[in-house]
Design an enzyme around this catalytic site. Structure first.
Site, PDB file in Angstrom:
ATOM      1  N   HIS A   1      -2.562   2.093  -6.235  1.00 46.05           N
ATOM      2  CA  HIS A   1      -3.230   0.823  -5.952  1.00 46.05           C
ATOM      3  C   HIS A   1      -3.322  -0.052  -7.199  1.00 46.05           C
ATOM      4  O   HIS A   1      -3.469  -1.268  -7.101  1.00 46.05           O
ATOM      5  CB  HIS A   1      -4.619   1.080  -5.362  1.00 46.05           C
ATOM      6  CG  HIS A   1      -4.877   0.307  -4.104  1.00 46.05           C
ATOM      7  ND1 HIS A   1      -4.133   0.489  -2.956  1.00 46.05           N
ATOM      8  CD2 HIS A   1      -5.777  -0.662  -3.825  1.00 46.05           C
ATOM      9  CE1 HIS A   1      -4.585  -0.329  -2.019  1.00 46.05           C
ATOM     10  NE2 HIS A   1      -5.568  -1.036  -2.515  1.00 46.05           N
TER      11      HIS A   1
ATOM     12  N   ARG B   1       0.872  -1.174   0.000  1.00 50.61           N
ATOM     13  CA  ARG B   1       0.000   0.000   0.000  1.00 50.61           C
ATOM     14  C   ARG B   1       0.909   1.223   0.000  1.00 50.61           C
ATOM     15  O   ARG B   1       2.026   1.181   0.528  1.00 50.61           O
ATOM     16  CB  ARG B   1      -0.897   0.010   1.237  1.00 50.61           C
ATOM     17  CG  ARG B   1      -1.820  -1.198   1.364  1.00 50.61           C
ATOM     18  CD  ARG B   1      -2.613  -1.129   2.651  1.00 50.61           C
ATOM     19  NE  ARG B   1      -3.538  -2.250   2.799  1.00 50.61           N
ATOM     20  CZ  ARG B   1      -3.267  -3.374   3.460  1.00 50.61           C
ATOM     21  NH1 ARG B   1      -2.074  -3.530   4.042  1.00 50.61           N
ATOM     22  NH2 ARG B   1      -4.157  -4.347   3.543  1.00 50.61           N
TER      23      ARG B   1
ATOM     24  N   ARG C   1      -0.644  -2.525  -7.008  1.00 48.31           N
ATOM     25  CA  ARG C   1      -0.974  -3.575  -6.030  1.00 48.31           C
ATOM     26  C   ARG C   1      -1.939  -4.576  -6.656  1.00 48.31           C
ATOM     27  O   ARG C   1      -1.770  -5.791  -6.512  1.00 48.31           O
ATOM     28  CB  ARG C   1      -1.585  -2.915  -4.793  1.00 48.31           C
ATOM     29  CG  ARG C   1      -1.904  -3.845  -3.633  1.00 48.31           C
ATOM     30  CD  ARG C   1      -2.221  -2.992  -2.405  1.00 48.31           C
ATOM     31  NE  ARG C   1      -2.969  -3.701  -1.391  1.00 48.31           N
ATOM     32  CZ  ARG C   1      -2.420  -4.426  -0.432  1.00 48.31           C
ATOM     33  NH1 ARG C   1      -1.101  -4.578  -0.389  1.00 48.31           N
ATOM     34  NH2 ARG C   1      -3.169  -5.016   0.487  1.00 48.31           N
TER      35      ARG C   1
ATOM     36  N   LYS D   1      -2.052  -2.461   7.967  1.00 42.02           N
ATOM     37  CA  LYS D   1      -3.265  -2.018   8.648  1.00 42.02           C
ATOM     38  C   LYS D   1      -3.396  -2.715  10.000  1.00 42.02           C
ATOM     39  O   LYS D   1      -3.063  -3.895  10.137  1.00 42.02           O
ATOM     40  CB  LYS D   1      -4.500  -2.321   7.787  1.00 42.02           C
ATOM     41  CG  LYS D   1      -4.670  -1.387   6.605  1.00 42.02           C
ATOM     42  CD  LYS D   1      -5.990  -1.655   5.912  1.00 42.02           C
ATOM     43  CE  LYS D   1      -6.236  -0.655   4.793  1.00 42.02           C
ATOM     44  NZ  LYS D   1      -7.526  -0.917   4.113  1.00 42.02           N
TER      45      LYS D   1
ATOM     46  N   TYR E   1      -9.219 -10.750  -6.914  1.00 43.97           N
ATOM     47  CA  TYR E   1      -8.249 -10.829  -8.009  1.00 43.97           C
ATOM     48  C   TYR E   1      -8.411 -12.097  -8.831  1.00 43.97           C
ATOM     49  O   TYR E   1      -8.003 -12.141  -9.983  1.00 43.97           O
ATOM     50  CB  TYR E   1      -6.826 -10.744  -7.449  1.00 43.97           C
ATOM     51  CG  TYR E   1      -6.585  -9.465  -6.700  1.00 43.97           C
ATOM     52  CD1 TYR E   1      -6.520  -8.243  -7.363  1.00 43.97           C
ATOM     53  CD2 TYR E   1      -6.457  -9.457  -5.317  1.00 43.97           C
ATOM     54  CE1 TYR E   1      -6.329  -7.063  -6.680  1.00 43.97           C
ATOM     55  CE2 TYR E   1      -6.263  -8.272  -4.617  1.00 43.97           C
ATOM     56  CZ  TYR E   1      -6.206  -7.082  -5.302  1.00 43.97           C
ATOM     57  OH  TYR E   1      -6.024  -5.920  -4.620  1.00 43.97           O
TER      58      TYR E   1
ATOM     59  N   HIS F   1      -3.859  -8.845   3.515  1.00 49.43           N
ATOM     60  CA  HIS F   1      -5.314  -8.785   3.608  1.00 49.43           C
ATOM     61  C   HIS F   1      -5.785  -9.530   4.853  1.00 49.43           C
ATOM     62  O   HIS F   1      -5.361 -10.665   5.109  1.00 49.43           O
ATOM     63  CB  HIS F   1      -5.973  -9.431   2.386  1.00 49.43           C
ATOM     64  CG  HIS F   1      -5.917  -8.585   1.157  1.00 49.43           C
ATOM     65  ND1 HIS F   1      -5.993  -9.106  -0.120  1.00 49.43           N
ATOM     66  CD2 HIS F   1      -5.793  -7.236   0.994  1.00 49.43           C
ATOM     67  CE1 HIS F   1      -5.924  -8.126  -1.011  1.00 49.43           C
ATOM     68  NE2 HIS F   1      -5.803  -6.990  -0.353  1.00 49.43           N
TER      69      HIS F   1
END
Length: 326
Positions: free
Chosen positions: A272, A177, A275, A201, A307, A298
């Site tokens: 992004h 990110r 990514r 995150k 994806y 994730h």
């Protein structure tokens, strides 16, 4: 009706307490906190301007529904609407738990289903162009003195160009990110194993690999160019801006946006996209879904599964083009 400058303390003070709770006890990122602040301020402003500025305990279900109708009339996107509803529901759930309200006025608010858009993915040929290393032009000997002066004057621009290569290479090599990228310190790089220690995150740490092309530009940047831009305020930051301090998210976004626009043949417009691209390329190459989940950081496998839809769509397109009985 005259509009006020902002929600009053009746609403903003408990919101501030809630944001502090999210930061200290839930470890939410600065970006998440800013988003919650904006969304809750929107409700506070509406209550101040259209509902008599009630205290938290006097906010009713009807007031919240009126706010929701106001949002619909504003014709904001589905994504923004869903995010604002989620922020308000979470806030009032917290307020109820801490006995700041006697009942939850947002309990029955229903968020619209988010538009499930497949991410823009760059083709391998586009990635090659984006990350290509331009060779230095051969200069006429008769102009050597002039070229030397130009190089002396342009040394800062060369440093910036090298830094921008690091940004692009690392975003594609490691699927970071943009906030994770700019937070990297030199000490987070393990050159022996070619890995990065990343704080993602929720303050979750992970280790991700990078390849030899990224290694080359990182080493070139650290050894030859970083010192040209960095000041003492940069500390151990891997990436620094032209003013010498740590590069920020906005500046890094602009670097990638400019680079993608220069390709001229893609609708991808932000960091992004890289990514998304590396995730899709990994899955196309046979990588395990759970390995890609860990690679990207994730929390949910469902996020990574998006994806796989990109890969399946590509398969269908190839099938229609190549299969004689498609």
């Amino acid at each position: 009706m005259k509009q006020s400058q902002g929600p009053s303390a009746k609403f903003s003070e408990p919101v501030a307490d809630y944001l502090e709770y999210l930061q200290r006890e839930r470890g939410r990122s600065e970006n998440t906190l800013r988003a919650y602040d904006v969304d809750l301020r929107n409700l506070g402003q509406f209550l101040h301007d259209h509902a008599g500025d009630p205290t938290l305990k006097l906010i009713t279900v009807q007031m919240v529904r009126d706010w929701l109708a106001y949002l619909h009339e504003s014709e904001i996107s589905r994504t923004t609407l869903a995010r604002r509803i989620s922020a308000v529901k979470n806030f009032f759930a917290w307020a109820l738990k801490h006995e700041l309200v006697e009942s939850d006025p947002a309990l029955r608010l229903a968020a619209p289903k988010k538009e499930r858009r497949l991410p823009h993915v760059l083709q391998p040929s586009q990635i090659n162009r984006l990350l290509s290393e331009d060779e230095a032009p051969v200069e006429d000997d008769s102009k050597a003195g002039e070229q030397s002066t130009r190089k002396d004057n342009d040394v800062k621009s060369l440093a910036v160009a090298c830094r921008d290569k690091v940004i692009a290479e690392l975003l594609y090599a490691s699927g970071l990110r943009i906030s994770e990228l700019v937070a990297l310190d030199i000490a987070d790089i393990d050159f022996e194993r070619r890995t990065l220690r990343v704080l993602g995150k929720g303050n979750k740490e992970r280790v991700v690999p990078f390849g030899k092309p990224a290694e080359r530009v990182i080493i070139d940047w650290i050894r030859s160019h970083r010192k040209i831009l960095a000041t003492e305020s940069a500390g151990d930051a891997l990436l620094v801006g032209v003013r010498g301090s740590r590069l920020n998210v906005r500046q890094a976004r602009e670097v990638i946006a400019t680079a993608l626009k220069s390709l001229g043949d893609t609708s991808a417009s932000g960091p992004h996209a890289l990514r998304h691209t590396v995730a899709t390329h990994l899955l196309d190459g046979g990588a395990d879904l759970r390995a890609v989940q860990e690679f990207l950081g994730h929390a949910s496998l469902a996020t990574t599964q998006l994806y796989t839809h990109v890969s399946v769509d590509r398969l269908r397109q190839s099938y229609r083009q190549a299969h004689p009985r498609a």
